[in-house]
Design a protein around this motif. Structure first.
Motif, PDB file in Angstrom:
ATOM      1  N   GLN A 117       5.813  -4.922  -2.957  1.00  0.00           N
ATOM      2  CA  GLN A 117       5.267  -4.282  -4.151  1.00  0.00           C
ATOM      3  C   GLN A 117       3.756  -4.019  -4.024  1.00  0.00           C
ATOM      4  O   GLN A 117       3.286  -2.893  -4.224  1.00  0.00           O
ATOM      5  CB  GLN A 117       5.527  -5.142  -5.383  1.00  0.00           C
ATOM      6  CG  GLN A 117       5.209  -4.484  -6.703  1.00  0.00           C
ATOM      7  CD  GLN A 117       6.391  -3.729  -7.272  1.00  0.00           C
ATOM      8  OE1 GLN A 117       6.536  -2.525  -7.050  1.00  0.00           O
ATOM      9  NE2 GLN A 117       7.251  -4.429  -7.991  1.00  0.00           N
ATOM     10  N   THR A 118       2.997  -5.055  -3.686  1.00  0.00           N
ATOM     11  CA  THR A 118       1.542  -4.899  -3.584  1.00  0.00           C
ATOM     12  C   THR A 118       1.170  -3.948  -2.454  1.00  0.00           C
ATOM     13  O   THR A 118       0.330  -3.056  -2.618  1.00  0.00           O
ATOM     14  CB  THR A 118       0.871  -6.264  -3.371  1.00  0.00           C
ATOM     15  OG1 THR A 118       1.132  -7.095  -4.508  1.00  0.00           O
ATOM     16  CG2 THR A 118      -0.632  -6.111  -3.195  1.00  0.00           C
ATOM     17  N   GLU A 119       1.804  -4.120  -1.303  1.00  0.00           N
ATOM     18  CA  GLU A 119       1.524  -3.252  -0.160  1.00  0.00           C
ATOM     19  C   GLU A 119       1.799  -1.789  -0.499  1.00  0.00           C
ATOM     20  O   GLU A 119       0.998  -0.889  -0.177  1.00  0.00           O
ATOM     21  CB  GLU A 119       2.390  -3.688   1.023  1.00  0.00           C
ATOM     22  CG  GLU A 119       2.251  -2.822   2.263  1.00  0.00           C
ATOM     23  CD  GLU A 119       3.239  -3.196   3.345  1.00  0.00           C
ATOM     24  OE1 GLU A 119       3.400  -2.408   4.298  1.00  0.00           O
ATOM     25  OE2 GLU A 119       3.870  -4.277   3.243  1.00  0.00           O
ATOM     26  N   ALA A 121       1.917  -0.385  -3.519  1.00  0.00           N
ATOM     27  CA  ALA A 121       0.989   0.103  -4.538  1.00  0.00           C
ATOM     28  C   ALA A 121      -0.357   0.466  -3.915  1.00  0.00           C
ATOM     29  O   ALA A 121      -0.948   1.504  -4.245  1.00  0.00           O
ATOM     30  CB  ALA A 121       0.805  -0.956  -5.620  1.00  0.00           C
ATOM     31  N   MET A 122      -0.842  -0.373  -3.009  1.00  0.00           N
ATOM     32  CA  MET A 122      -2.125  -0.090  -2.367  1.00  0.00           C
ATOM     33  C   MET A 122      -2.032   1.154  -1.485  1.00  0.00           C
ATOM     34  O   MET A 122      -2.972   1.955  -1.415  1.00  0.00           O
ATOM     35  CB  MET A 122      -2.565  -1.291  -1.538  1.00  0.00           C
ATOM     36  CG  MET A 122      -2.928  -2.526  -2.361  1.00  0.00           C
ATOM     37  SD  MET A 122      -4.241  -2.228  -3.585  1.00  0.00           S
ATOM     38  CE  MET A 122      -3.279  -2.151  -5.106  1.00  0.00           C
ATOM     39  N   ASP A 141       4.403 -10.252  -9.647  1.00  0.00           N
ATOM     40  CA  ASP A 141       3.549  -9.057  -9.625  1.00  0.00           C
ATOM     41  C   ASP A 141       2.450  -9.085 -10.682  1.00  0.00           C
ATOM     42  O   ASP A 141       1.688  -8.120 -10.805  1.00  0.00           O
ATOM     43  CB  ASP A 141       4.391  -7.800  -9.827  1.00  0.00           C
ATOM     44  CG  ASP A 141       5.422  -7.616  -8.728  1.00  0.00           C
ATOM     45  OD1 ASP A 141       5.055  -7.767  -7.550  1.00  0.00           O
ATOM     46  OD2 ASP A 141       6.586  -7.325  -9.052  1.00  0.00           O
ATOM     47  N   ASP A 143      -0.426 -10.672 -10.918  1.00  0.00           N
ATOM     48  CA  ASP A 143      -1.784 -10.523 -10.387  1.00  0.00           C
ATOM     49  C   ASP A 143      -2.068  -9.080  -9.993  1.00  0.00           C
ATOM     50  O   ASP A 143      -3.167  -8.563 -10.217  1.00  0.00           O
ATOM     51  CB  ASP A 143      -1.997 -11.439  -9.174  1.00  0.00           C
ATOM     52  CG  ASP A 143      -2.084 -12.901  -9.559  1.00  0.00           C
ATOM     53  OD1 ASP A 143      -2.277 -13.188 -10.759  1.00  0.00           O
ATOM     54  OD2 ASP A 143      -1.967 -13.757  -8.656  1.00  0.00           O
ATOM     55  N   LEU A 144      -1.076  -8.412  -9.398  1.00  0.00           N
ATOM     56  CA  LEU A 144      -1.236  -7.012  -9.004  1.00  0.00           C
ATOM     57  C   LEU A 144      -1.502  -6.135 -10.221  1.00  0.00           C
ATOM     58  O   LEU A 144      -2.450  -5.325 -10.227  1.00  0.00           O
ATOM     59  CB  LEU A 144       0.015  -6.519  -8.277  1.00  0.00           C
ATOM     60  CG  LEU A 144       0.129  -5.005  -8.056  1.00  0.00           C
ATOM     61  CD1 LEU A 144      -1.007  -4.496  -7.183  1.00  0.00           C
ATOM     62  CD2 LEU A 144       1.489  -4.650  -7.457  1.00  0.00           C
ATOM     63  N   SER A 147      -4.899  -6.698 -11.692  1.00  0.00           N
ATOM     64  CA  SER A 147      -5.919  -6.098 -10.843  1.00  0.00           C
ATOM     65  C   SER A 147      -6.023  -4.595 -11.087  1.00  0.00           C
ATOM     66  O   SER A 147      -7.126  -4.033 -11.174  1.00  0.00           O
ATOM     67  CB  SER A 147      -5.605  -6.373  -9.367  1.00  0.00           C
ATOM     68  OG  SER A 147      -6.482  -5.658  -8.517  1.00  0.00           O
TER      69      SER A 147
END
Length: 344
Positions: A117-119, A121-122, A141, A143-144, A147
Motif C-alpha cells: 500500500q505505502t510503496e 501510494a508513493m 495504513d 500512518d500512511l 502522512s
C-alpha cells in the motif's frame, strides 16, 4: 550521389512548438501565448499560428505542461486484488468519471494483504498524480493516510474506511445490509449458522460480521464457528474453510459469506459432498458479482453498487483537487438484498 535537402521538421519526430514558431516566423513564446488564448496576441497572429500547427500536425505536450505546474491530470487508484471482480467493476466507474473530466487513471495492485500500500501510494505521487483513491485500507495504513493528510495530498476512501481519518469516503452500510441478509436466512428456519468473513483488519469485514451477528441474534439463531470467522476473500479460502467446518461433524444449517467469491468456494464443497443447496445447507454471499445470478448458480447476496461507488469517489476527489477545503464527506450508497435459490 546528390541528395535533396529536406525542408521543415523531421516527419519521424514529434512536432514541437519551435517548429510552429519557425513556420510562422515568430518566437516560441508568441506561439505559446497564441495557442493558450492569452491576451496581447492579435487575431491575425493567432489564426496564422493555429493554421501552421494544424498543417504541421502539432499537438501540445500535455505531460510537459502538467509537470511544469507540479501535477498531472491523472489520479491513482489502489486496490487489493485485481482477480477479485469487485475491483475491476469499481475501477470502471472511476475511469468513466475521470474520462469525462480529461483525467487518466493509474492503477496499482497493493496485494491481498495490502503489503504494498505505502510503496504503491508513493509511486503514484512520484508520477505527480493529482490525488489518490484507496479501496483496500486496513489498520496498518493509518500512518500512511495521516502522512498524506499532513502533506496536503487529496485522497478518498472507497469501500473500506479507517475511522478518524480526515478524508472523504464512499461506502454502503455494510452492517445494516449484513443484518438484513442474516435475518432473511434465519427467517427460512436456519438456526445454526456459520459465518465465513473476510480479513479481520478490514472495516468492511468487521461491519459485515457484526451485522450477521446482530441479524442472527434478533432471529434467535447462533453462530457455530466463533474460531473460524476470518479469512481471505477468495474462492479457495471459502472452499478450505467449508471443508474444515463440515469435517467437525457439527450441525450447520446455513453459511453466511463475506463475499460472493467465498460463497462459490462453499458451493464447490457442497457439490463435492453431495449436499443439496438450499435443502441441506443454505448459502449466501455478498456484493452481487456478475456471476452470482448466472445460469444455475442463483446466489442469494447483497448488491453493492460498485460502479457508482467509483464514479462518486472520483467526483469527490476532483472537488478536492480543485481546491475544496470543507469538512470530510461520507457518501452512503444504497444496497439491495437479492433473494435467490441458494437460500430457498
Amino acid at each position: 550521389m546528390v541528395t535533396a535537402a529536406r525542408s521543415g521538421p523531421d516527419k519521424s519526430a514529434r512536432v514541437t512548438i519551435r517548429d510552429v514558431a519557425q513556420r510562422v516566423g515568430v518566437s516560441s513564446a508568441s506561439v505559446s501565448y497564441a495557442m493558450s488564448g492569452r491576451p496581447g496576441v492579435s487575431g491575425d497572429l493567432r489564426d496564422r499560428v493555429l493554421a501552421a500547427a494544424e498543417e504541421l500536425g502539432y499537438r501540445p505536450n500535455k505531460v510537459a505542461q502538467q509537470l511544469r505546474r507540479g501535477r498531472t491530470d491523472a489520479v491513482g487508484l489502489l486496490f487489493a486484488d485485481i482477480a477479485n471482480p469487485f475491483y475491476p467493476d469499481l475501477a470502471s466507474g472511476v475511469i468513466a468519471a475521470a474520462t469525462v473530466e480529461g483525467f487518466e487513471v493509474f492503477v496499482s495492485n497493493v496485494g491481498i494483504n495490502g503489503e504494498r500500500q505505502t510503496e504503491a501510494a508513493m509511486a503514484q505521487l512520484d508520477r505527480n498524480s493529482a490525488g489518490l483513491l484507496f479501496t483496500s485500507v486496513a489498520d496498518q495504513d493509518r500512518d500512511l493516510l495521516e502522512s498524506l493528510t499532513r502533506r496536503g495530498v487529496p485522497f478518498v476512501q472507497l469501500h473500506r474506511v479507517l475511522e478518524g481519518t480526515a478524508a472523504d469516503s464512499v461506502v454502503v452500510d455494510n452492517l445494516a445490509a449484513a443484518r438484513e441478509l442474516a435475518q432473511h436466512v434465519a427467517g427460512t428456519g436456519r438456526k445454526r449458522v456459520a459465518v465465513l468473513g473476510g480479513a479481520g483488519a478490514s472495516s468492511v469485514s468487521r461491519d459485515r460480521e457484526q451485522g450477521f451477528r446482530q441479524g442472527l441474534a434478533m432471529a434467535g439463531a447462533t453462530i457455530v464457528n466463533e474460531d473460524g470467522l476470518w479469512g481471505a476473500l477468495t474462492r479457495e479460502s471459502g472452499a478450505a474453510r467449508a471443508r474444515a467446518l463440515l469435517s467437525t461433524g457439527q450441525q450447520v444449517d446455513a453459511v453466511l459469506c463475506g463475499n460472493d467469491m467465498i460463497a462459490v468456494g462453499v458451493l464447490d464443497v457442497c457439490r463435492e459432498r453431495g449436499l443439496r443447496v438450499p435443502e441441506d445447507l443454505a448459502v449466501a454471499g455478498f456484493d452481487d458479482m456478475s456471476f452470482s445470478s448466472a445460469g444455475p448458480l442463483q446466489l442469494t447476496t447483497v448488491t453493492v453498487p460498485r460502479e457508482m461507488m467509483g464514479r462518486r469517489g472520483f467526483e469527490l476527489l476532483l472537488r478536492r483537487i480543485q481546491g475544496h477545503d470543507g469538512p470530510p464527506e461520507r457518501v452512503v450508497l444504497p444496497h439491495t438484498l437479492q433473494v435467490r435459490e441458494t437460500t430457498g
